[in-house]
Design a protein around this motif. Structure first.
Motif, short mmCIF file in Angstrom:
data_model
loop_
_atom_site.label_atom_id
_atom_site.label_comp_id
_atom_site.label_asym_id
_atom_site.label_seq_id
_atom_site.Cartn_x
_atom_site.Cartn_y
_atom_site.Cartn_z
N VAL A 39 0.84 -1.20 0.00
CA VAL A 39 0.00 0.00 0.00
C VAL A 39 0.88 1.25 0.00
O VAL A 39 0.53 2.27 -0.61
N LEU A 40 2.04 1.16 0.63
CA LEU A 40 2.95 2.31 0.62
C LEU A 40 3.48 2.54 -0.80
O LEU A 40 3.49 3.68 -1.29
N VAL A 41 3.92 1.47 -1.43
CA VAL A 41 4.40 1.59 -2.82
C VAL A 41 3.30 2.16 -3.71
O VAL A 41 3.52 3.07 -4.51
N PHE A 42 2.11 1.62 -3.54
CA PHE A 42 0.96 2.05 -4.32
C PHE A 42 0.71 3.55 -4.14
O PHE A 42 0.54 4.30 -5.10
N PHE A 43 0.75 3.98 -2.88
CA PHE A 43 0.48 5.39 -2.60
C PHE A 43 1.58 6.29 -3.18
O PHE A 43 1.30 7.33 -3.79
N ILE A 44 2.83 5.87 -3.01
CA ILE A 44 3.94 6.68 -3.52
C ILE A 44 3.84 6.80 -5.04
O ILE A 44 3.95 7.88 -5.61
N LEU A 45 3.60 5.66 -5.69
CA LEU A 45 3.44 5.68 -7.16
C LEU A 45 2.32 6.63 -7.56
O LEU A 45 2.46 7.42 -8.49
N GLN A 46 1.23 6.52 -6.83
CA GLN A 46 0.08 7.34 -7.18
C GLN A 46 0.41 8.82 -7.03
O GLN A 46 0.04 9.64 -7.87
N SER A 47 1.13 9.16 -5.95
CA SER A 47 1.47 10.57 -5.74
C SER A 47 2.43 11.06 -6.81
O SER A 47 2.32 12.17 -7.30
N LEU A 48 3.41 10.20 -7.16
CA LEU A 48 4.41 10.62 -8.13
C LEU A 48 3.82 10.76 -9.53
O LEU A 48 4.17 11.66 -10.27
N LEU A 49 2.93 9.82 -9.86
CA LEU A 49 2.47 9.75 -11.24
C LEU A 49 1.07 10.29 -11.44
O LEU A 49 0.51 10.19 -12.53
N ALA A 50 0.50 10.87 -10.37
CA ALA A 50 -0.90 11.26 -10.44
C ALA A 50 -1.18 12.21 -11.61
O ALA A 50 -2.24 12.17 -12.21
#
Ligand SMILES: Nc1ncnc2c1ncn2[C@@H]1O[C@H](COP(=O)(O)OP(=O)(O)O)[C@@H](O)[C@H]1O
Ligand SMILES: [Mg+2]
Lengths: 287, 361, 236
Positions: free
Chosen positions: B290-301
């Motif tokens: 979930v951390l990876v998912f959130f970081i990816l989402q923030s970076l690539l949003a």
């Protein structure tokens, strides 16, 4: 009379669903692979045809003939380099990889073609119809249904009359022993997926001529296709046609009662059949 | 006779003790966080917590129970709609109505399980998906709750929600922010309860049997009857937890529609990616995922569909090259286990004979 | 040079080692028996030779070429066919299709064809359109042998072709062995039962716990020597 008309429309719609499902049924039957990207591959093929139509100014039929070998190659490579690596007794890895592929495909198409609805240009054939005993039947739906029958007859011939078909069945039964007969399962699987992609191209052609499509509609088509395959019974191609027809008729009957019930009625028919026969209507004796 | 080495059966690891200590501190920080943090962070954490709960339950189902469901959105949606029903039709307060969501999900899970358990493997996956679609389409017929277009929680209900007045006064925030803090705390509680509950379940004798079933087909045969009952337990518990989470998510979102609440992408696809990327079949995996998912989402949003493409590709690559996920890689390299559920034999000195070998029952 | 040889062949299933340096050879035209108790490693040896299990390149030699690293389909294409333990017919294929699939990876002209296989086992022709698995055990074994013969192999590996069959049926099946040899194939016959295999073979290997414990011409070995090699009397 109106009911007969509704049912016949449903049967013809079932032909389209059977086309969606035939490739899936082939792959599912031979290697138990649940390809969750199947619907998106149909949409991908539809865009490929569209691209050829608009770039080269071809008719959709000609464009599909050019797209077919490309899709064949895509299927071969996909199976050979990706899916073969995750086949095994555990269904989760192939499920997840094809799920990932579905997401990738959808968004790649979105990036490349935008979310706008598209349609393949059809000319007169889209609206043409024939009178049959007081019923008014669209030429395109009839053509779709005939193609579905043709595909299933063709695949059955391949399956039961050719050496390749024997190898498909043998590998599906027992891949290790098939190896002792000189069969290389990875190649058999790649060939099967490649052939499935030929059917996918045909499905894409009719889908694109009959209705609007956009990058996101793959999963919904996938559900109908899976329902047809599962209702029909694993590995039975005629069963897949029957399954498609059941879903199609249920949908048009549902829609005739209340337009909002179309999809729901199809799903309910699927659940009812599965409740009565958990392995589908025509399961293979051995599995 | 020579010295006979003594073994003790233990499930704790040294890392698990430290992890326990860190957890206590973390929980304290999280509880007090709304006093310092801005609304954005609280909302992000709410998202992370709720996705983590969904991921833990899907992991329990698929990673431990071997039940690969593609239909968990059914329970998110049913939970959310039951909560809405309680508020709009019965005038309940949204907070207790969340419990109604859990109960509703549990109730619909029973007939669903009867049906779905007749199906094997891939059929199960597709079957659960179709059931979720049926529920979506049925709920879309429910005109009192907005039909296909959906509806919002009534103003009065959200304004007078339990404890919001107190939060407004204590933290000196406005109504909407107070609601965020309240749902954040509830999500935090749900995460803690979920992880603790699953950890406990997996360490009971039956839970260990469950892990054995997953690891070994032969073992599965020998504990057949128990395994069937465990399947039911796991399925119903996951449904209820998922329903509670769905209801909670929509208390925070306030607005609902069938397409959103029963979205296979939001509530099942993302969740599956979280579990797979993090590491299926472990408690740590979904947390990392979930951390990876959130970081990816923030970076690539900002890149829209590229984000999902990257997510899909990462999912594929992980499955092909590291099927046990990131946590699998880490624990392989370091032997680290924060939530050990497997029993280990620990060599003890024969002189410590007073420590009689014990197994946890 | 022998037609087929293994050199210090080892094989493992995960952590479990099943073969510990096995050396056997098969000369052109020979029939060799490999006998041993259940679990001795006979099937593992057959799987290693036929490529179901992959080995070090030099551990198996066929016709002067190293084949240890090759996969099953490649080895089959070179002319080593196997009748696997438990027959393993394809249930979705009819009897005739089961036979035909034997030629999938190797189509060489030779003595064996559908006609000659039906001539060897006439009952199969009557049952040609039945599903392979609908036959009796003995008939299934005939299909499995016929299927392997269809590729006109130079070496035929037979893994426990008498397993689970009545003595009369075993006799029928073994009656085919000399005809197979006459048609030009060399054979390795694996059995737990000492009698039949010894009768048709020129030489015998006895295996125990993953090793060859006895080797010799079939007619020179004493019953005691075989008994010891089989049950381990001599080594303990
Ligand atoms: N697929 C397998 N996985 C693990 N162990 C195996 C497998 N097949 C055989 N074995 C083990 O290898 C040993 C040799 O088996 P096998 O070659 O089948 O013996 P045989 O054919 O002489 O009865 C036995 O101990 C058996 O338990
Ligand atoms: Mg054996």
């Amino acid at each position: 009379m109106i009911w007969i008309d509704t049912i016949i429309q449903g049967v013809l719609l079932g032909g389209l669903y059977a086309l969606f499902a035939a490739g899936l049924s082939l792959v599912f039957g031979i290697m138990r692979l649940v390809n969750l990207a199947h619907g998106d591959l149909i949409i991908f093929a539809a865009y490929l045809i569209l691209l050829l139509v608009s770039l080269l100014g071809l008719s959709p039929f000609l464009a599909a003939i050019i797209a077919a070998p490309i899709m064949f190659g895509v299927g071969w490579a996909l199976q050979r380099h990706v899916l073969n690596r995750v086949l095994g007794p555990d269904i989760l890895p192939p499920l997840l990889v094809t799920f990932g592929l579905s997401v990738v495909l959808q968004n790649a198409l979105l990036e490349g073609f935008s979310a706008d609805s598209q349609r393949l240009p059809t000319g007169e054939i889209a609206t043409a119809s024939v009178q049959l005993g007081g019923l008014n039947l669209g030429v395109l739906p009839l053509l779709t249904f005939a193609s579905a029958i043709l595909v299933i007859v063709g695949l059955n011939q391949l399956f039961y009359r050719t050496e390749l078909g024997r190898a498909f069945r043998a590998t599906s039964d027992d891949a290790v022993t098939a190896g002792l007969m000189g069969i290389r399962p990875e190649r058999i699987f790649a060939t099967a997926t490649a052939i499935a992609m030929l059917v996918v191209t045909l499905a894409a052609l009719y889908l694109g001529m009959r209705a609007n499509f956009d990058p996101n509609i793959g999963p919904a088509r996938l559900i109908y296709a899976f329902e047809a395959v599962i209702i029909g019974g694993l590995g039975s191609l005629w069963g897949t046609l029957v399954g498609g027809v059941i879903i199609g008729v249920a949908q048009t009957l549902g829609a005739a009662i209340n337009p909002e019930w179309q999809i729901l009625a199809g799903h309910l028919a699927f659940l009812i059949v599965l409740l009565i026969k958990p392995r589908g209507l025509f399961p293979r004796a051995v599995d | 006779m020579a010295d006979i080495p003594m073994y003790r059966v233990r499930t704790q690891t040294r890392a698990s003790y430290s992890a326990g200590a860190v957890c206590v501190v973390l929980i304290a920080v999280f509880i007090l966080l709304p006093a310092f943090a801005g609304r954005g962070l609280i909302q992000d954490l709410f998202f992370i917590f709720t996705m983590l709960v969904l991921a833990q339950f899907w992991n329990l189902l698929a990673g431990y129970g071997g039940l690969v469901s593609v239909g968990q959105q059914a329970f998110v949606g049913m939970g959310a709609y039951a909560m809405f029903g309680g508020v709009i039709l019965w005038g309940m307060d949204p907070v207790p109505a969340i419990l109604l969501g859990g109960v509703a999900a549990l109730i619909v899970a029973i007939p669903t399980a009867f049906f779905a358990f007749r199906l094997q493997g891939a059929y199960f996956a597709i079957g659960t998906w179709v059931i979720a679609e049926v529920m979506r389409l049925l709920v879309a017929q429910w005109k009192l709750l907005g039909g296909g277009t959906g509806t919002s929680l009534p103003r009065t209900a959200t304004r007078e929600m339990w404890a919001t007045e107190w939060i407004q006064a204590t933290f000196d925030v406005r109504g909407a922010a107070a609601r965020d803090i309240l749902t954040y705390w509830l999500a935090l509680g749900l995460v803690i309860a979920t992880i603790a509950g699953i950890y406990w379940l997996l360490r009971t004798k039956r839970g260990l049997a469950l892990a054995a079933v997953r690891d070994n087909v032969e073992a599965a045969k020998s504990v057949g009857v128990d395994a069937a009952r465990m399947k039911w337990l796991v399925y119903l518990v996951s449904a209820m937890g998922t329903g509670l989470t769905g209801a909670l998510i929509y208390v925070q979102k306030v607005r609902i529609s069938p397409d959103a609440a029963f979205s296979v992408t939001d509530w099942t696809a993302y969740v599956i990616f979280i579990v797979v990327i993090g590491g299926i079949g472990t408690i740590e995996g979904p947390i990392l995922g979930v951390l990876v998912f959130f970081i990816l989402q923030s970076l690539l949003a900002d890149y829209g569909s590229w984000y999902l493409m990257v997510l899909g590709l990462i999912g594929i690559v992980v499955m092909l090259f590291a099927p046990r996920g990131l946590w699998g890689l880490i624990s392989e390299k370091t032997g680290l286990q924060l939530f050990p559920v497997r029993r280990r034999l620990v060599l003890t000195n024969p002189q410590d004979g007073a420590n009689t070998p014990k197994t946890d029952k | 040079m022998s037609l087929l040889e293994t050199h210090a062949l080892t094989a493992s299933y995960g952590d479990f080692q099943a073969l510990f340096g096995v050396d056997i050879r098969l000369e052109e035209g020979e029939a060799v028996a490999i006998i041993g108790a259940n679990g001795a490693g006979k099937s593992t040896l057959m799987r290693s030779i036929s490529g179901v299990l992959i080995n070090e390149t030099d551990q198996v030699q066929f016709d002067g070429q190293p084949i240890g690293h090759l996969t099953a389909d490649e080895i089959m294409a070179r002319g080593v066919a196997m009748v696997p333990e438990g027959r393993r017919l394809f249930p979705s294929l009819s009897v005739e299709e089961n036979l035909l699939i034997g030629t999938y990876g190797r189509k060489v002209a030779g003595h064996w064809s559908l006609e000659t296989v039906y001539d060897l086992f006439p009952i199969l022709q009557e049952r040609r359109n039945h599903p392979g698995t609908a036959l009796s055990g003995g008939q299934q074994q005939m299909v499995a042998i016929g299927r392997a013969l269809m590729s006109n192999p130079r070496v035929l590996l037979c893994d426990e072709i008498s397993l689970g069959l009545a003595p009369v049926v075993i006799k029928d099946i073994y009656a085919a062995v000399p005809r197979i040899q006459d048609a030009g194939a060399s054979l390795i016959v694996v059995e737990q039962d000492i009698g039949q295999a010894m009768k048709v073979s020129d030489r015998v290997y006895c295996m125990m716990e993953g090793r060859v414990t006895l080797e010799g011409a079939a007619d020179t070995l004493s019953r005691e020597a075989i008994h010891d090699a089989y049950f381990g009397g001599a080594t303990i």
